[in-house]
Design a protein around this motif. Structure first.
Motif, mmCIF file in Angstrom:
data_model
loop_
_atom_site.group_PDB
_atom_site.id
_atom_site.type_symbol
_atom_site.label_atom_id
_atom_site.label_comp_id
_atom_site.label_asym_id
_atom_site.label_seq_id
_atom_site.Cartn_x
_atom_site.Cartn_y
_atom_site.Cartn_z
ATOM 1 N N HIS A 51 -44.385 36.183 1.732
ATOM 2 C CA HIS A 51 -42.934 35.744 0.925
ATOM 3 C C HIS A 51 -41.574 35.145 1.677
ATOM 4 O O HIS A 51 -41.685 35.538 2.925
ATOM 5 C CB HIS A 51 -42.245 36.398 -0.285
ATOM 6 C CG HIS A 51 -41.846 37.691 -0.298
ATOM 7 N ND1 HIS A 51 -40.348 37.480 -0.840
ATOM 8 C CD2 HIS A 51 -41.836 39.016 0.596
ATOM 9 C CE1 HIS A 51 -39.835 39.388 -0.173
ATOM 10 N NE2 HIS A 51 -40.954 39.309 0.992
ATOM 11 N N PHE A 52 -41.010 34.421 0.841
ATOM 12 C CA PHE A 52 -39.728 33.452 1.463
ATOM 13 C C PHE A 52 -38.774 35.237 1.088
ATOM 14 O O PHE A 52 -38.294 34.399 -0.278
ATOM 15 C CB PHE A 52 -39.424 32.082 1.797
ATOM 16 C CG PHE A 52 -39.485 31.982 2.669
ATOM 17 C CD1 PHE A 52 -39.401 31.443 3.559
ATOM 18 C CD2 PHE A 52 -41.364 31.855 3.171
ATOM 19 C CE1 PHE A 52 -39.274 31.055 5.206
ATOM 20 C CE2 PHE A 52 -41.440 30.686 4.210
ATOM 21 C CZ PHE A 52 -40.889 30.646 5.371
ATOM 22 N N PRO A 53 -38.399 35.973 0.816
ATOM 23 C CA PRO A 53 -37.698 36.954 0.745
ATOM 24 C C PRO A 53 -35.247 35.940 -0.131
ATOM 25 O O PRO A 53 -35.234 36.238 -0.969
ATOM 26 C CB PRO A 53 -37.172 37.912 1.033
ATOM 27 C CG PRO A 53 -37.255 37.545 1.932
ATOM 28 C CD PRO A 53 -37.994 36.737 2.957
ATOM 29 N N ASN A 54 -35.142 35.702 0.455
ATOM 30 C CA ASN A 54 -33.507 34.947 0.363
ATOM 31 C C ASN A 54 -33.128 34.927 1.814
ATOM 32 O O ASN A 54 -33.949 34.537 2.960
ATOM 33 C CB ASN A 54 -32.920 36.882 0.319
ATOM 34 C CG ASN A 54 -31.811 36.403 -1.562
ATOM 35 O OD1 ASN A 54 -31.199 35.551 -1.175
ATOM 36 N ND2 ASN A 54 -31.454 37.636 -1.596
ATOM 37 N N TRP A 55 -31.744 34.658 1.671
ATOM 38 C CA TRP A 55 -30.288 34.019 2.247
ATOM 39 C C TRP A 55 -30.969 34.138 4.487
ATOM 40 O O TRP A 55 -30.816 35.415 4.475
ATOM 41 C CB TRP A 55 -29.690 34.114 2.084
ATOM 42 C CG TRP A 55 -29.206 31.984 1.370
ATOM 43 C CD1 TRP A 55 -29.257 32.262 -0.442
ATOM 44 C CD2 TRP A 55 -29.276 30.969 0.973
ATOM 45 N NE1 TRP A 55 -29.325 31.450 -1.003
ATOM 46 C CE2 TRP A 55 -29.240 30.792 0.040
ATOM 47 C CE3 TRP A 55 -29.620 30.092 2.247
ATOM 48 C CZ2 TRP A 55 -28.700 28.699 -0.391
ATOM 49 C CZ3 TRP A 55 -28.911 28.807 1.672
ATOM 50 C CH2 TRP A 55 -29.234 28.423 0.506
ATOM 51 N N ASN A 56 -30.832 34.130 4.807
ATOM 52 C CA ASN A 56 -30.943 34.445 6.524
ATOM 53 C C ASN A 56 -32.305 35.157 6.578
ATOM 54 O O ASN A 56 -31.835 36.029 7.095
ATOM 55 C CB ASN A 56 -29.454 35.271 6.592
ATOM 56 C CG ASN A 56 -28.632 34.054 6.744
ATOM 57 O OD1 ASN A 56 -28.347 32.789 7.194
ATOM 58 N ND2 ASN A 56 -27.447 34.459 6.346
ATOM 59 N N ARG A 57 -33.037 35.149 6.010
ATOM 60 C CA ARG A 57 -34.408 35.674 6.245
ATOM 61 C C ARG A 57 -35.418 34.318 6.838
ATOM 62 O O ARG A 57 -34.973 33.611 6.214
ATOM 63 C CB ARG A 57 -34.521 36.634 5.444
ATOM 64 C CG ARG A 57 -33.815 37.644 5.287
ATOM 65 C CD ARG A 57 -33.439 38.680 4.483
ATOM 66 N NE ARG A 57 -35.016 39.414 4.088
ATOM 67 C CZ ARG A 57 -35.131 40.598 2.841
ATOM 68 N NH1 ARG A 57 -34.197 40.701 1.855
ATOM 69 N NH2 ARG A 57 -36.466 40.811 3.188
ATOM 70 N N THR A 58 -36.680 35.195 6.608
ATOM 71 C CA THR A 58 -38.451 34.205 7.105
ATOM 72 C C THR A 58 -38.930 34.442 6.202
ATOM 73 O O THR A 58 -38.721 35.680 5.728
ATOM 74 C CB THR A 58 -38.380 33.763 8.882
ATOM 75 O OG1 THR A 58 -39.260 32.950 8.272
ATOM 76 C CG2 THR A 58 -38.434 34.960 9.493
ATOM 77 N N CYS A 59 -40.581 34.286 6.704
ATOM 78 C CA CYS A 59 -41.291 34.721 6.156
ATOM 79 C C CYS A 59 -41.710 35.986 6.515
ATOM 80 O O CYS A 59 -41.361 36.637 7.675
ATOM 81 C CB CYS A 59 -42.723 33.762 6.184
ATOM 82 S SG CYS A 59 -43.661 33.969 5.817
ATOM 83 N N GLU A 60 -41.873 36.506 5.528
ATOM 84 C CA GLU A 60 -42.077 38.318 5.493
ATOM 85 C C GLU A 60 -43.628 38.403 4.813
ATOM 86 O O GLU A 60 -44.107 38.221 4.563
ATOM 87 C CB GLU A 60 -40.778 38.998 5.121
ATOM 88 C CG GLU A 60 -39.722 38.651 5.531
ATOM 89 C CD GLU A 60 -38.134 39.410 5.155
ATOM 90 O OE1 GLU A 60 -38.278 40.453 4.383
ATOM 91 O OE2 GLU A 60 -37.407 39.234 5.556
ATOM 92 N N PHE A 61 -43.632 39.878 5.617
ATOM 93 C CA PHE A 61 -44.620 40.500 4.944
ATOM 94 C C PHE A 61 -44.533 41.528 4.284
ATOM 95 O O PHE A 61 -43.512 42.685 4.880
ATOM 96 C CB PHE A 61 -45.343 40.898 6.601
ATOM 97 C CG PHE A 61 -47.090 41.081 6.759
ATOM 98 C CD1 PHE A 61 -47.678 40.180 6.009
ATOM 99 C CD2 PHE A 61 -47.310 42.658 6.644
ATOM 100 C CE1 PHE A 61 -49.718 40.715 6.375
ATOM 101 C CE2 PHE A 61 -48.666 43.515 6.795
ATOM 102 C CZ PHE A 61 -49.962 42.432 6.855
ATOM 103 N N GLY A 62 -45.948 42.686 4.153
ATOM 104 C CA GLY A 62 -45.543 44.071 2.823
ATOM 105 C C GLY A 62 -46.426 43.416 2.148
ATOM 106 O O GLY A 62 -47.854 43.573 2.046
ATOM 107 N N LYS A 63 -46.687 45.272 1.497
ATOM 108 C CA LYS A 63 -47.363 46.041 1.077
ATOM 109 C C LYS A 63 -47.241 45.977 -0.118
ATOM 110 O O LYS A 63 -45.992 46.280 -1.041
ATOM 111 C CB LYS A 63 -47.656 47.634 1.625
ATOM 112 C CG LYS A 63 -48.126 48.267 2.046
ATOM 113 C CD LYS A 63 -47.883 49.247 2.374
ATOM 114 C CE LYS A 63 -48.739 49.812 4.597
ATOM 115 N NZ LYS A 63 -48.499 51.663 3.952
ATOM 116 N N ILE A 64 -48.091 45.438 -1.120
ATOM 117 C CA ILE A 64 -47.972 44.886 -2.601
ATOM 118 C C ILE A 64 -47.258 46.245 -3.802
ATOM 119 O O ILE A 64 -46.945 46.314 -4.197
ATOM 120 C CB ILE A 64 -49.381 44.059 -2.681
ATOM 121 C CG1 ILE A 64 -49.440 42.955 -2.603
ATOM 122 C CG2 ILE A 64 -49.593 43.798 -4.428
ATOM 123 C CD1 ILE A 64 -50.771 42.798 -3.033
#
Length: 163
Positions: free
Chosen positions: A128-141
């Motif tokens: 997902h793209f979470p918020n300002w000044n961040r990029t595409c991120e990976f996580g555990k559902i």
């Protein structure tokens, strides 16, 4: 119709090249510094997001020069249809087909919570793209705060499985 695995491939391509992307609320793949992204930035900066952004437009453009900008729904739209530059009025998630819970979700499904979406890439993970000044991120559902896993009607889920 896009297949679930094509949607995931698009998402993982952006994740693999995440240094080339940044978050901008309302953006859908436009270049930082473009009139669209500048207008979005200025609108949100002037309407209460300055603290989240943490810098003015000139600094933000310089810091993120050469990057493409997405927000979470613009990222989902791109992965779904391969097109950038969506019309902001077209984010109608009435296109959803069913609402299984997170444990029963399938690869390629949209993960949803109020105000945010991500993409289930299978095996219990999402991007997902979470918020300002961040990029595409990976996580555990199961460590996320998403509340629903949703099949999208214009995605072909044949062959997709749940975790």
């Amino acid at each position: 119709m896009t297949s679930w695995d094509t949607m995931i491939k698009r998402a993982l391509y952006i994740y693999a090249h995440r240094d080339e992307y940044t978050y901008c609320l309302g953006a859908s793949g436009q270049m930082v510094g473009s009139p669209t992204v500048n207008n979005l930035f200025n609108y949100y900066y002037k309407n209460g997001y300055a603290a989240k952004i943490g810098m003015d437009l000139e600094t933000w453009n310089r810091t993120h020069a050469g990057k493409k900008a997405f927000d979470c729904s613009g990222f989902l739209d791109y992965c779904r249809n391969g097109k950038t530059g969506h019309d902001l009025t077209s984010h109608n998630y009435g296109i959803m087909e069913e609402y299984p819970d997170l444990v029963k979700g399938v690869a390629g499904a949209c993960l949803w919570k109020y105000g945010h979406v991500g993409i289930d890439i299978g095996y219990g993970f999402y991007v997902h793209f979470p918020n300002w000044n961040r990029t595409c991120e990976f996580g555990k559902i199961l460590e996320s705060d998403f509340t629903k896993s949703v099949k999208i009607t214009d995605i072909d889920y044949e062959g997709a499985n749940n975790r």
